[in-house]
Design a protein around this motif. Structure first.
Motif, mmCIF file in Angstrom:
data_model
loop_
_atom_site.group_PDB
_atom_site.id
_atom_site.type_symbol
_atom_site.label_atom_id
_atom_site.label_comp_id
_atom_site.label_asym_id
_atom_site.label_seq_id
_atom_site.Cartn_x
_atom_site.Cartn_y
_atom_site.Cartn_z
ATOM 1 N N UNK A 167 0.875 -1.213 0.100
ATOM 2 C CA UNK A 167 0.063 0.039 -0.049
ATOM 3 C C UNK A 167 0.758 1.061 -0.117
ATOM 4 N N UNK A 168 0.225 2.424 -0.300
ATOM 5 C CA UNK A 168 0.738 3.765 -0.161
ATOM 6 C C UNK A 168 -0.172 4.723 0.668
ATOM 7 N N UNK A 169 0.741 5.278 1.497
ATOM 8 C CA UNK A 169 -0.296 6.246 2.347
ATOM 9 C C UNK A 169 0.329 7.635 2.455
ATOM 10 N N UNK A 170 -0.448 8.676 3.262
ATOM 11 C CA UNK A 170 0.133 9.667 3.285
ATOM 12 C C UNK A 170 -0.215 10.424 4.430
ATOM 13 N N UNK A 171 0.705 11.211 5.302
ATOM 14 C CA UNK A 171 0.252 11.706 6.510
ATOM 15 C C UNK A 171 -0.435 12.900 6.625
#
Length: 218
Positions: free
Chosen positions: A109-113
């Motif tokens: 997965x890829x995420x962002x703060x």
């Protein structure tokens, strides 16, 4: 940077000050791979969607390093993984080194703060202490939320790899400090203006900071 524990839980009813409260703050570690979707990990839900969950709060991260602090502050209390309601107990990610808009790869997965955590009274319910919310926020050990930009699978032990950093460079600890500061100096005003340029900072935060700037005649 890595995930130490993946924690999920479904809402449950808890008796608090003589009334029943429904809360999803009770999380427990799970083994194996877990699907991470736009709004949740599989097996995880929030009770009050008006203030919890949603696109910008899909995952709550809490640094495992903070457990040592709380063991000293709460010596008579057991602190199992997930006790702060976190989905990811993380290693190598502290609030002063994690920034709004940091894009990260974890598992597939890829995420962002997106934002720090501002605790509500249900943290007090979890710890059976009216004072816990104040102590948690005052400690600066807030943890932070992630939005999911690419769904995938995650598990304990997964490395968390930095993909990119937002050019405005506003740390999680800085945005928390600005939120609770009673007044702003010139440097604070500049920091707030940088934060307002971070695309993933939710509109509720931006509206709050615009109001603060207006009151300061900035």
């Amino acid at each position: 940077m890595k995930i130490v524990s993946v924690n999920v839980g479904l809402p449950r009813d808890v008796l608090w000050h003589g009334r029943t409260v429904t809360t999803g703050i009770y999380k427990e570690p799970v083994e194996g791979r877990v699907a991470l979707r736009k709004l949740n990990l599989d097996g995880d839900r929030q009770a009050d969607l008006s203030v919890h969950g949603g696109e910008y709060k899909a995952v709550y991260c809490y640094p495992i390093a903070h457990y040592d602090y709380w063991r000293k502050e709460l010596p008579d209390r057991a602190l199992p993984m997930g006790v702060f309601g976190e989905n990811f107990a993380t290693d190598g990610m502290l609030e002063d080194s994690v920034h709004l808009g940091d894009r990260l790869a974890v598992g597939s997965a890829e995420v962002v703060v997106t934002q720090p955590r501002l605790p509500c009274y249900k943290l007090g319910v979890r710890f059976q202490s009216d004072d816990m919310v104040r102590r948690f926020l005052a400690s600066g050990r807030t943890g932070f939320y992630l939005a999911v930009t690419r769904e995938g699978e995650v598990g304990a032990g997964d490395e968390i790899q930095a993909i990119s950093r937002d050019g405005n460079v506003v740390s999680v600890s800085e945005i928390t400090r600005l939120y609770i500061a009673k007044r702003y100096d010139e440097e604070d005003v500049r920091s707030v203006r940088r934060a307002l340029r971070v695309a993933v900072l939710p509109e509720g935060w931006k509206a709050y900071f615009r109001e603060r700037l207006g009151r300061a005649n900035a």
